[in-house]
Scaffold this active site. Sequence first.
Site, PDB file in Angstrom:
ATOM      1  N   ASP A   1       1.577   5.129   1.491  1.00 40.87           N
ATOM      2  CA  ASP A   1       1.168   6.137   2.497  1.00 40.87           C
ATOM      3  C   ASP A   1       1.780   7.576   1.779  1.00 40.87           C
ATOM      4  O   ASP A   1       2.818   7.938   1.118  1.00 40.87           O
ATOM      5  CB  ASP A   1       1.995   6.104   3.932  1.00 40.87           C
ATOM      6  CG  ASP A   1       1.670   4.786   4.250  1.00 40.87           C
ATOM      7  OD1 ASP A   1       0.602   4.688   5.112  1.00 40.87           O
ATOM      8  OD2 ASP A   1       2.452   3.688   4.095  1.00 40.87           O
TER       9      ASP A   1
ATOM     10  N   ASP B   1      10.524   4.822  11.800  1.00 39.41           N
ATOM     11  CA  ASP B   1      11.324   3.731  12.578  1.00 39.41           C
ATOM     12  C   ASP B   1      12.923   3.681  11.868  1.00 39.41           C
ATOM     13  O   ASP B   1      13.844   3.938  12.356  1.00 39.41           O
ATOM     14  CB  ASP B   1      10.399   2.703  12.821  1.00 39.41           C
ATOM     15  CG  ASP B   1       9.843   1.974  11.491  1.00 39.41           C
ATOM     16  OD1 ASP B   1      10.028   2.561  10.371  1.00 39.41           O
ATOM     17  OD2 ASP B   1       9.041   1.087  11.691  1.00 39.41           O
TER      18      ASP B   1
ATOM     19  N   ASP C   1       0.938  -1.175  -0.047  1.00 39.00           N
ATOM     20  CA  ASP C   1      -0.051  -0.116   0.177  1.00 39.00           C
ATOM     21  C   ASP C   1       0.761   1.229   0.094  1.00 39.00           C
ATOM     22  O   ASP C   1       2.120   0.887   0.091  1.00 39.00           O
ATOM     23  CB  ASP C   1      -0.756   0.074   1.245  1.00 39.00           C
ATOM     24  CG  ASP C   1      -0.233  -0.334   2.478  1.00 39.00           C
ATOM     25  OD1 ASP C   1       1.083   0.376   2.610  1.00 39.00           O
ATOM     26  OD2 ASP C   1      -0.814  -0.952   3.388  1.00 39.00           O
TER      27      ASP C   1
HETATM   28  P1  ATP Z   1       4.333  -2.730   5.230  1.00 37.05           P
HETATM   29  O1  ATP Z   1       4.915  -3.238   4.101  1.00 37.05           O
HETATM   30  O2  ATP Z   1       3.987  -3.652   6.473  1.00 37.05           O
HETATM   31  O3  ATP Z   1       3.169  -1.804   4.989  1.00 37.05           O
HETATM   32  P2  ATP Z   1       5.423  -0.118   6.135  1.00 37.05           P
HETATM   33  O4  ATP Z   1       6.858   0.069   6.218  1.00 37.05           O
HETATM   34  O5  ATP Z   1       4.697   0.393   5.280  1.00 37.05           O
HETATM   35  O6  ATP Z   1       5.506  -1.749   5.834  1.00 37.05           O
HETATM   36  P3  ATP Z   1       3.359   0.607   7.919  1.00 37.05           P
HETATM   37  O7  ATP Z   1       2.859  -0.085   9.209  1.00 37.05           O
HETATM   38  O8  ATP Z   1       2.317   0.613   6.727  1.00 37.05           O
HETATM   39  O9  ATP Z   1       4.764  -0.126   7.415  1.00 37.05           O
HETATM   40  O10 ATP Z   1       3.914   2.338   8.338  1.00 37.05           O
HETATM   41  C1  ATP Z   1       4.279   2.931   7.146  1.00 37.05           C
HETATM   42  C2  ATP Z   1       5.428   3.900   7.724  1.00 37.05           C
HETATM   43  O11 ATP Z   1       5.199   4.573   8.948  1.00 37.05           O
HETATM   44  C3  ATP Z   1       6.579   3.230   7.926  1.00 37.05           C
HETATM   45  O12 ATP Z   1       7.530   2.948   6.725  1.00 37.05           O
HETATM   46  C4  ATP Z   1       7.356   4.071   8.915  1.00 37.05           C
HETATM   47  O13 ATP Z   1       7.967   5.119   8.099  1.00 37.05           O
HETATM   48  C5  ATP Z   1       6.343   4.689   9.556  1.00 37.05           C
HETATM   49  N1  ATP Z   1       6.061   3.982  10.850  1.00 37.05           N
HETATM   50  C6  ATP Z   1       5.110   2.920  11.084  1.00 37.05           C
HETATM   51  N2  ATP Z   1       5.150   2.341  12.217  1.00 37.05           N
HETATM   52  C7  ATP Z   1       5.917   3.080  13.006  1.00 37.05           C
HETATM   53  C8  ATP Z   1       6.220   3.049  14.485  1.00 37.05           C
HETATM   54  N3  ATP Z   1       5.864   2.151  15.210  1.00 37.05           N
HETATM   55  N4  ATP Z   1       7.560   3.868  14.742  1.00 37.05           N
HETATM   56  C9  ATP Z   1       7.895   4.640  13.809  1.00 37.05           C
HETATM   57  N5  ATP Z   1       7.635   4.967  12.434  1.00 37.05           N
HETATM   58  C10 ATP Z   1       6.517   4.274  12.029  1.00 37.05           C
HETATM   59 MG    MG Z   2       2.662   0.316   4.520  1.00 35.65          MG
END
Ligand code: ATP
Ligand code: MG
Length: 400
Positions: free
Chosen positions: A32, A106, A30
């Site tokens: 963001d 993160d 997805d």
């Molecule tokens: P996925 O492939 O699982 O979607 P993702 O990296 O996109 O991985 P998400 O949970 O969708 O993870 O979060 C989107 C973004 O928000 C992350 O890439 C990171 O930059 C930030 N983020 C999410 N959770 C946290 C956290 N607990 N602490 C700091 N930053 C976070």
């Molecule tokens: Mg994501």
Amino acid sequence: MLYRLKKSGYQAHLVGGGVRDLLLGREPKDFDVATDATPEQIKAAFGNARIIGRRFRLVHVRFGREVIEVATFRSMQFQQEKQSDEGMILRDNEFGSIEEDAMRRDFTVNALYYNIADFSVVDYSNGMEDLECGLLRLLGDPETRYREDPVRMLRAARFAAKLGFNIEAATEEPIARLAHLLGDVPSARLYEEVLKLFVSGYAVSAFEKLRHYNLFAQLFPQTEEALAHEEHEFPLVLVRKGLENTDRRLAQDKPVTPAFLFAVLLWEPLRRIARELEEADGLPFYQALQQAGDVVVARQVQQVAIPRRFSTPMREIWTLQARFHNTKGKRPHRLLAHPRFRAAYDFLLLRAESGEADPELAAWWTRFQEQQGLDPKGGGKAAEGSKRRRRRRPRKRPAQ
Ligand code: ATP
Ligand code: MG
């Protein structure tokens, strides 16, 4: 979407896993979007937008079936009263600049921004370099970042499993030491994380990482205890095979249900209690399973919540294991008609394959179905339960 924000005079960047996965040549789950527009301004720019979230407010903008999550840049300022004694962030709504927003994320590889104004990747933390080396590196001081949000330890393990990355030494070092902090995270949030860990197609590898970093014991203490003290091989084999099945089904785009997953993960502690109840109190197997189920679920939900729509079928999968022993008269026919038969039979096969249940019994039920004109392999009624695969809805945890 991005252009609509830009046209309204705001900055708009793609960020997070979407950018990371694109740069790695993987299909992003997805996207963001991060912007300097406030939630209210975002909502004003789109008709089809909804402000959600309390811990962190963001806007969901709907495009047909897709929902895109749009968040306003957040600032670095921590406000004392919003942190718990352990340094955990409870609320997080201060708006800031893109540089500040980057520092709140993160891992460096999750803090890359794709700027639609000039199609460049904006990198404030050498995320590109880590991406190329396959390294997960937390931004800032790792211990502080884990204390702010202990779920980041699970995220480290998850991305290591998903991307095949290594965890950089300083990011890795505090994990086993701080794993206990997961005890302070609400069980409903841990449930969401457990699903991401185990129903995203890399469950076996996630399981290995979690155990390696002492995190699994925080999520499933009863299971870890049973596995650690086990004199036999089969409980571990059962979990591994169960997770392999899940990964395989997802790869084939077949449905998986959390009910089956939790049934697998909790079977060994359940089986041990049930066996004690049978031996000590002379309970029949069926009742022993039922009572053991009460105990195991009550303990488990203190760590990780299990919604009732999954814990009820999970318990049926367990108790039906006793009914497989009735192979005489009308009873097998009645069991076949049970709405949970399919999942329970798959579970019996798994037990037989891992050496815990009698393979003859499993074979009997396979033959019985064939005699009834059913395909024991077929996803006939409801393979592995009844739930379709979860819709691709962004059900995620917003960034810090
Ligand atoms: P996925 O492939 O699982 O979607 P993702 O990296 O996109 O991985 P998400 O949970 O969708 O993870 O979060 C989107 C973004 O928000 C992350 O890439 C990171 O930059 C930030 N983020 C999410 N959770 C946290 C956290 N607990 N602490 C700091 N930053 C976070
Ligand atoms: Mg994501």
